[in-house]
Design a protein around this motif. Structure first.
Motif, PDB file in Angstrom:
ATOM      1  N   UNK A 197      20.538  36.491  69.761  1.00  0.00           N
ATOM      2  CA  UNK A 197      21.877  37.009  70.045  1.00  0.00           C
ATOM      3  C   UNK A 197      21.805  38.152  71.061  1.00  0.00           C
ATOM      4  N   UNK A 198      20.866  39.069  70.857  1.00  0.00           N
ATOM      5  CA  UNK A 198      20.696  40.190  71.782  1.00  0.00           C
ATOM      6  C   UNK A 198      20.456  39.676  73.196  1.00  0.00           C
ATOM      7  N   UNK A 199      19.542  38.730  73.342  1.00  0.00           N
ATOM      8  CA  UNK A 199      19.200  38.206  74.667  1.00  0.00           C
ATOM      9  C   UNK A 199      20.364  37.460  75.306  1.00  0.00           C
ATOM     10  N   UNK A 200      21.151  36.751  74.498  1.00  0.00           N
ATOM     11  CA  UNK A 200      22.308  36.020  75.024  1.00  0.00           C
ATOM     12  C   UNK A 200      23.423  36.950  75.474  1.00  0.00           C
ATOM     13  N   UNK A 201      23.628  38.043  74.748  1.00  0.00           N
ATOM     14  CA  UNK A 201      24.779  38.915  74.994  1.00  0.00           C
ATOM     15  C   UNK A 201      24.553  39.968  76.069  1.00  0.00           C
ATOM     16  N   UNK A 202      23.321  40.281  76.401  1.00  0.00           N
ATOM     17  CA  UNK A 202      23.041  41.350  77.360  1.00  0.00           C
ATOM     18  C   UNK A 202      22.798  40.793  78.750  1.00  0.00           C
TER      19      UNK A 202
ATOM     20  N   UNK B  96       4.766  34.549  72.908  1.00  0.00           N
ATOM     21  CA  UNK B  96       3.878  34.280  71.777  1.00  0.00           C
ATOM     22  C   UNK B  96       4.202  35.235  70.637  1.00  0.00           C
ATOM     23  N   UNK B  97       4.439  36.503  70.987  1.00  0.00           N
ATOM     24  CA  UNK B  97       4.794  37.533  70.013  1.00  0.00           C
ATOM     25  C   UNK B  97       5.986  38.303  70.562  1.00  0.00           C
ATOM     26  N   UNK B  98       6.972  38.527  69.709  1.00  0.00           N
ATOM     27  CA  UNK B  98       8.192  39.239  70.095  1.00  0.00           C
ATOM     28  C   UNK B  98       8.452  40.337  69.073  1.00  0.00           C
ATOM     29  N   UNK B  99       8.869  41.499  69.565  1.00  0.00           N
ATOM     30  CA  UNK B  99       9.228  42.625  68.707  1.00  0.00           C
ATOM     31  C   UNK B  99      10.648  43.046  69.072  1.00  0.00           C
ATOM     32  N   UNK B 100      11.556  43.022  68.117  1.00  0.00           N
ATOM     33  CA  UNK B 100      12.936  43.417  68.365  1.00  0.00           C
ATOM     34  C   UNK B 100      13.299  44.675  67.598  1.00  0.00           C
ATOM     35  N   UNK B 101      14.120  45.522  68.196  1.00  0.00           N
ATOM     36  CA  UNK B 101      14.548  46.753  67.532  1.00  0.00           C
ATOM     37  C   UNK B 101      15.991  47.077  67.863  1.00  0.00           C
ATOM     38  N   UNK B 102      16.607  47.827  66.975  1.00  0.00           N
ATOM     39  CA  UNK B 102      17.975  48.313  67.171  1.00  0.00           C
ATOM     40  C   UNK B 102      18.094  49.622  66.407  1.00  0.00           C
TER      41      UNK B 102
ATOM     42  N   UNK C   9      20.451  54.768  63.354  1.00  0.00           N
ATOM     43  CA  UNK C   9      19.844  56.097  63.406  1.00  0.00           C
ATOM     44  C   UNK C   9      20.519  57.012  64.403  1.00  0.00           C
ATOM     45  N   UNK C  10      21.351  56.456  65.263  1.00  0.00           N
ATOM     46  CA  UNK C  10      21.921  57.280  66.336  1.00  0.00           C
ATOM     47  C   UNK C  10      23.368  57.484  66.053  1.00  0.00           C
TER      48      UNK C  10
ATOM     49  N   UNK D 292      10.040  43.081  78.597  1.00  0.00           N
ATOM     50  CA  UNK D 292      10.971  43.879  77.797  1.00  0.00           C
ATOM     51  C   UNK D 292      12.375  43.730  78.358  1.00  0.00           C
ATOM     52  N   UNK D 293      13.321  43.558  77.462  1.00  0.00           N
ATOM     53  CA  UNK D 293      14.750  43.610  77.760  1.00  0.00           C
ATOM     54  C   UNK D 293      15.291  44.671  76.821  1.00  0.00           C
ATOM     55  N   UNK D 294      15.730  45.805  77.356  1.00  0.00           N
ATOM     56  CA  UNK D 294      16.185  46.878  76.474  1.00  0.00           C
ATOM     57  C   UNK D 294      17.285  47.700  77.124  1.00  0.00           C
ATOM     58  N   UNK D 295      18.092  48.294  76.271  1.00  0.00           N
ATOM     59  CA  UNK D 295      19.187  49.138  76.742  1.00  0.00           C
ATOM     60  C   UNK D 295      18.626  50.441  77.309  1.00  0.00           C
ATOM     61  N   UNK D 296      19.343  51.016  78.251  1.00  0.00           N
ATOM     62  CA  UNK D 296      18.917  52.271  78.859  1.00  0.00           C
ATOM     63  C   UNK D 296      19.655  53.473  78.291  1.00  0.00           C
ATOM     64  N   UNK D 297      20.674  53.235  77.472  1.00  0.00           N
ATOM     65  CA  UNK D 297      21.474  54.319  76.911  1.00  0.00           C
ATOM     66  C   UNK D 297      21.600  54.119  75.405  1.00  0.00           C
ATOM     67  N   UNK D 298      21.722  55.223  74.667  1.00  0.00           N
ATOM     68  CA  UNK D 298      21.885  55.110  73.217  1.00  0.00           C
ATOM     69  C   UNK D 298      23.130  54.322  72.855  1.00  0.00           C
ATOM     70  N   UNK D 299      23.140  53.651  71.757  1.00  0.00           N
ATOM     71  CA  UNK D 299      22.016  53.482  70.824  1.00  0.00           C
ATOM     72  C   UNK D 299      21.022  52.471  71.391  1.00  0.00           C
ATOM     73  N   UNK D 300      19.744  52.820  71.330  1.00  0.00           N
ATOM     74  CA  UNK D 300      18.717  51.994  71.934  1.00  0.00           C
ATOM     75  C   UNK D 300      18.462  50.737  71.118  1.00  0.00           C
TER      76      UNK D 300
END
Length: 156
Positions: free
Chosen positions: A14-19, A145-151, A155-156, A83-91
């Motif tokens: 979902x994260x990858x589709x929406x960003x 092969x290995x994926x790590x996701x965070x949200x 915490x923010x 890596x696909x990640x947000x640049x602004x909070x919430x990370x």
């Protein structure tokens, strides 16, 4: 594919589709030096492999010029990090490692899809430049092969 971190397999998809954040792709040059490039991507689910076996995986597909340095690097050493990640909070984000493959895209199908995804059309000057006749385009497919996701929203 192994999925780790606080996001489920479905949450990662979902994260990858929406960003519409570029993927940061890390690879190695022929001299063994680290190299990083940002590319537009599309997330594509893999429902079955060639043998018909169900697979809950996915790939990221990117487009670039056939003459791009990263194409030569990936052909020599296909192991990548990304890596696909947000640049602004919430990370939040997704990172991982895997392998990349490079295939010609003479019809520029992936590029057209990416232009629609990131620019919402193919009418801009940038789109016309990228789609011009005579420009050789390739598709880079990242197979994790290995994926790590965070949200970190909670915490923010």
């Amino acid at each position: 594919m192994k999925v780790r971190g606080s996001l489920s397999h479905e949450d990662v998809a979902t994260f990858l589709d929406e960003r519409t954040i570029p993927v940061r792709l890390g690879c190695r040059t022929p001299a063994g030096h680290p190299w990083m490039v940002s590319l537009w991507y599309r997330h594509r689910s893999i429902e079955a492999d060639e043998s018909g076996t169900e697979n809950d995986g996915w790939v990221l597909e990117c487009a670039t010029a056939a003459s791009a340095d990263v194409v030569a690097y990936l052909r020599e050493t296909p192991q990548v990090s990304f890596e696909v990640s947000t640049n602004h909070p919430p990370y939040a984000g997704v990172r991982g490692r895997g392998e990349a493959s490079v295939e010609p895209d003479p019809e520029k199908a992936v590029l057209r899809d990416l232009l629609e995804r990131y620019l919402e059309d193919t009418d801009s000057e940038l789109a016309r430049t990228l789609l011009r006749e005579g420009r050789e385009e390739v598709t880079i497919t990242l197979e994790p092969a290995v994926v790590y996701g965070w949200d970190f929203s909670d915490r923010m």
